[in-house]
Design a protein around this motif. Structure first.
Motif, PDB file in Angstrom:
ATOM      1  N   GLU A   1       9.191   5.556   3.590  1.00 33.43           N
ATOM      2  CA  GLU A   1      10.546   6.066   3.849  1.00 33.43           C
ATOM      3  C   GLU A   1      11.505   5.623   2.753  1.00 33.43           C
ATOM      4  OE1 GLU A   1      10.277   6.476   8.728  1.00 33.43           O
ATOM      5  OE2 GLU A   1      11.297   4.747   7.833  1.00 33.43           O
ATOM      6  N   GLU A   2      11.422   4.357   2.358  1.00 36.85           N
ATOM      7  CA  GLU A   2      12.339   3.874   1.316  1.00 36.85           C
ATOM      8  C   GLU A   2      12.114   4.593  -0.006  1.00 36.85           C
ATOM      9  OE1 GLU A   2      12.437  -0.433   1.072  1.00 36.85           O
ATOM     10  OE2 GLU A   2      12.775  -0.522   3.250  1.00 36.85           O
ATOM     11  N   HIS A   3      10.873   5.022  -0.243  1.00 34.55           N
ATOM     12  CA  HIS A   3      10.585   5.764  -1.477  1.00 34.55           C
ATOM     13  C   HIS A   3      10.703   7.264  -1.263  1.00 34.55           C
ATOM     14  CE1 HIS A   3       9.139   1.781  -2.562  1.00 34.55           C
ATOM     15  NE2 HIS A   3       9.267   2.157  -3.827  1.00 34.55           N
ATOM     16  N   GLN A   4      11.293   7.622  -0.147  1.00 32.31           N
ATOM     17  CA  GLN A   4      11.616   9.013   0.164  1.00 32.31           C
ATOM     18  C   GLN A   4      10.451   9.989   0.033  1.00 32.31           C
ATOM     19  OE1 GLN A   4      14.986   9.031  -2.466  1.00 32.31           O
ATOM     20  NE2 GLN A   4      16.392   8.726  -0.767  1.00 32.31           N
ATOM     21  N   VAL A   5       9.321   9.575   0.587  1.00 35.43           N
ATOM     22  CA  VAL A   5       8.185  10.494   0.661  1.00 35.43           C
ATOM     23  C   VAL A   5       8.546  11.577   1.669  1.00 35.43           C
ATOM     24  CG1 VAL A   5       5.777  10.704   1.416  1.00 35.43           C
ATOM     25  CG2 VAL A   5       6.503   8.732   0.028  1.00 35.43           C
ATOM     26  N   PRO A   6       8.500  12.859   1.285  1.00 30.98           N
ATOM     27  CA  PRO A   6       9.022  13.901   2.176  1.00 30.98           C
ATOM     28  C   PRO A   6       8.209  14.110   3.458  1.00 30.98           C
ATOM     29  CG  PRO A   6       8.332  14.839   0.046  1.00 30.98           C
ATOM     30  CD  PRO A   6       8.122  13.372  -0.033  1.00 30.98           C
ATOM     31  N   ARG A   7       6.874  14.102   3.342  1.00 32.21           N
ATOM     32  CA  ARG A   7       6.097  14.341   4.562  1.00 32.21           C
ATOM     33  C   ARG A   7       5.236  13.122   4.900  1.00 32.21           C
ATOM     34  NH1 ARG A   7       3.738  20.037   3.214  1.00 32.21           N
ATOM     35  NH2 ARG A   7       4.391  19.210   1.184  1.00 32.21           N
ATOM     36  N   ILE A   8       5.571  12.485   6.020  1.00 36.10           N
ATOM     37  CA  ILE A   8       4.833  11.302   6.480  1.00 36.10           C
ATOM     38  C   ILE A   8       4.316  11.597   7.884  1.00 36.10           C
ATOM     39  CG2 ILE A   8       4.955   8.827   6.958  1.00 36.10           C
ATOM     40  CD1 ILE A   8       7.615   8.828   5.303  1.00 36.10           C
TER      41      ILE A   8
ATOM     42  N   LYS B   1       4.177  -0.843  10.131  1.00 42.07           N
ATOM     43  CA  LYS B   1       5.602  -0.912   9.829  1.00 42.07           C
ATOM     44  C   LYS B   1       5.799  -1.024   8.312  1.00 42.07           C
ATOM     45  CE  LYS B   1       9.655  -3.422  11.492  1.00 42.07           C
ATOM     46  NZ  LYS B   1      10.045  -4.809  11.232  1.00 42.07           N
ATOM     47  N   GLY B   2       4.995  -1.873   7.675  1.00 48.41           N
ATOM     48  CA  GLY B   2       5.093  -2.053   6.229  1.00 48.41           C
ATOM     49  C   GLY B   2       4.837  -0.743   5.489  1.00 48.41           C
ATOM     50  N   VAL B   3       3.782  -0.054   5.888  1.00 44.50           N
ATOM     51  CA  VAL B   3       3.423   1.211   5.234  1.00 44.50           C
ATOM     52  C   VAL B   3       4.552   2.225   5.398  1.00 44.50           C
ATOM     53  CG1 VAL B   3       1.870   3.209   5.300  1.00 44.50           C
ATOM     54  CG2 VAL B   3       0.916   0.898   5.511  1.00 44.50           C
ATOM     55  N   ILE B   4       4.965   2.437   6.655  1.00 43.47           N
ATOM     56  CA  ILE B   4       5.949   3.490   6.944  1.00 43.47           C
ATOM     57  C   ILE B   4       7.286   3.189   6.261  1.00 43.47           C
ATOM     58  CG2 ILE B   4       7.212   4.724   8.773  1.00 43.47           C
ATOM     59  CD1 ILE B   4       4.156   5.271   8.677  1.00 43.47           C
ATOM     60  N   GLU B   5       7.728   1.929   6.310  1.00 43.09           N
ATOM     61  CA  GLU B   5       9.009   1.598   5.681  1.00 43.09           C
ATOM     62  C   GLU B   5       8.970   1.806   4.179  1.00 43.09           C
ATOM     63  OE1 GLU B   5      10.742  -1.490   9.046  1.00 43.09           O
ATOM     64  OE2 GLU B   5      10.739  -2.120   6.930  1.00 43.09           O
ATOM     65  N   ALA B   6       7.846   1.476   3.556  1.00 40.03           N
ATOM     66  CA  ALA B   6       7.736   1.697   2.112  1.00 40.03           C
ATOM     67  C   ALA B   6       7.800   3.191   1.806  1.00 40.03           C
ATOM     68  CB  ALA B   6       6.429   1.098   1.589  1.00 40.03           C
TER      69      ALA B   6
ATOM     70  N   ALA C   1       0.839  -1.203   0.000  1.00 42.61           N
ATOM     71  CA  ALA C   1       0.000   0.000   0.000  1.00 42.61           C
ATOM     72  C   ALA C   1       0.874   1.252   0.000  1.00 42.61           C
ATOM     73  CB  ALA C   1      -0.923  -0.006   1.215  1.00 42.61           C
ATOM     74  N   GLY C   2       1.904   1.244   0.856  1.00 42.15           N
ATOM     75  CA  GLY C   2       2.792   2.402   0.955  1.00 42.15           C
ATOM     76  C   GLY C   2       3.533   2.654  -0.350  1.00 42.15           C
TER      77      GLY C   2
END
Lengths: 340, 340
Positions: free
Chosen positions: B205-212, B198-203, B168-169
């Motif tokens: 972050e790895e795709h460098q979404v600036p604002r999470i 964890k899955g959502v947030i890590e995806a 999803a992320g």
């Protein structure tokens, strides 16, 4: 105090009732008021102490309530059961549930099973009340409360299905619809299948709606889609009244997939009042029963029966008509398409 | 054949394990493979007939399965339980259910209660596995299967929550969203609260979404509405990923009531794949687990455990991403607003 105590058997003979009836009397099972009176008189005549007798006879409390339901896979049923469970849990009871999957024989077996477990009370969310139910409830040593179906010889909590159906039918007629399909469910279900249907049809007939059709399906989304797809091939109703919101949603889907619009081409009314029906655009016109209240009432009523407190034999849960936006007012000549 | 039979106690001493472990071995409870091997060797050395022993030791079958679930008031849970129930009923078992209303202490009590009823097997749809669960399962004479949470020291069926969250992320990031809210649930729920998050947030972050951003709520529609209403006062995300479809529907409602549009203003992704999410316009992008299959697998697995057939310690249920129409592709510069 030292005189020979009268036995249960002697009470039964003297009162002219079965021994099992006397046993039910002490254990909080169902005994007709008339019979109850006879037993009470014998007991009083002999200065029999019912509290002592009860504590001898009565099985130890298990603090469990057995609940039997025809399904848990419907929003209305889940809401009712969740509310019932929360209420009874709060009061210190464990609720154990059997889902019969709309199998009436399983209801019968489940009552017997719960009796063997010596639960303190049984709540049966019923599809239909037949003679075997009546016999079981009559003979049961354990209080039984019926929910969702009327039960002449015992205690029940019912939804006002006839009047709810009538209200929906009347509203459809008053909005000027003259070609109406009622999509009902199997008539084994007395409340939804028979009473709700009867209310709708009688309202439509009394308001002289010229074309009234009916079709029958089960409670499933997929079966309803099939039935309605087939119906819409040869028919052009301006209104479908569906026995549940779930069935109305199935109609919604089929209407949309045919390239038609709700309510411009076909208006829709359901029964349920689920949160999601509000989310649809247009939101669904529906009849909402207060399932949360019904669950709490069922919980408090079974506890009253266990404690032998007075309980009304029938308690009726009311409803409200949620207008939504899925009904076109055909009396207004193409001014506005929806009512609020 | 007439030689003196070895007793359970003697088997225990010879194998160097507790007598209760030997008892569990015969009754189909959980015994580590290593320990199982030790007991098997002793039995074989003495030509002990486990089938005869088992029939002596084993309590009479009750043909009932106890199921413990955190809620029945969610579409996913109802679907899982209904499928489980249908499968086991078909196989001749009565399923009795306790709804714990997300109360972990109640899960513990329910396991003990079902043991006292001598059910043949227990299925626990768990919120979290703690040390008390581990101890209970370890000591239980009755096979216990855990569903929805990973369980190191026993048998479990899990949803692939981490990978579902990641999917999803990743999809959100690939659609060009740079300001994303994750609306999660309380982290007491290990699978949904921790792994999915964890899955959502890590995806992201790895795709460098600036604002999470993240916010937490419970599983209820009304609480989620409140949380999201408050959040949207000061924030302007282009995407909300919600931990369940129910929470996504709450967001949907709040977005619409604010006069904003899905997906033009705010895109939405849920987890669930309920039939109704398809009915929304636009239909909801969601991750669908196969709950029906999970229910059948849970049913067949507990029967295998009861019959001591081989069972994988962990079975994983897959998922699919349903694209729907609620995600705007922000990479395409205002050509088309939705993806298919």
């Amino acid at each position: 105090m030292n005189q020979k105590r009268i036995t249960m058997k002697e009470i039964a003979i003297e009162a002219g009732v079965a021994k099992s009836t006397v046993s039910r009397y002490f254990n909080g099972g169902y005994v007709k008021e008339e019979t109850r009176e006879k037993i009470r008189k014998v007991i009083e005549a002999h200065h029999y102490e019912p509290s002592a007798a009860a504590s001898n006879l009565k099985a130890k409390e298990t603090k469990t309530i057995g609940v039997i339901a025809p399904t848990i896979d419907s929003n209305t049923s889940s809401r009712l059961l969740t509310s019932m469970n929360a209420y009874l849990k709060e009061k210190g009871y464990t609720v154990i549930l059997i889902d019969t999957n709309h199998d009436i024989n399983d209801e019968i077996r489940s009552i017997q099973y719960f009796e063997s477990l010596r639960v303190d009370g049984i709540i049966l969310v019923a599809t239909n009340i037949n003679l075997i139910h009546q016999k079981l409830v009559h003979e049961s040593q354990i209080p039984i409360l019926i929910v969702a179906q009327h039960f002449k010889n015992g205690f029940s909590i019912i939804y006002d299905d006839y009047r709810a159906g009538y209200t929906a039918g009347e509203y459809a007629a008053k909005m000027g619809h003259e070609n109406i399909l009622y999509l009902g469910v199997n008539r084994v279900d007395e409340a939804v299948g028979v009473q709700r249907r009867k209310g709708v049809i009688e309202a439509l007939e009394e308001h002289q709606v010229p074309r009234i059709h009916t079709r029958e399906t089960d409670f499933s989304f997929s079966k309803a889609r099939k039935v309605i797809r087939h119906y819409l091939k040869d028919h052009h109703p301006t209104m479908i009244i569906a026995a549940t919101d779930n069935l109305a949603l199935a109609c919604y889907k089929e209407i949309t997939e045919k390239g038609l619009k709700v309510p411009e081409d076909i208006s829709l009314i359901g029964f349920g009042g689920y949160e999601v029906s509000e989310l649809l655009t247009p939101s669904l016109c529906t009849i909402r029963f207060d399932y949360k209240l019904a669950g709490q009432m069922a919980g408090s009523t079974i506890l009253s029966l266990i404690k032998k407190e007075p309980v009304a034999t029938t308690q009726v849960i009311g409803f409200e008509l949620i207008h939504g936006q899925s009904v076109k007012n055909r009396r207004k000549k193409s001014l506005s398409s929806t009512t609020s």
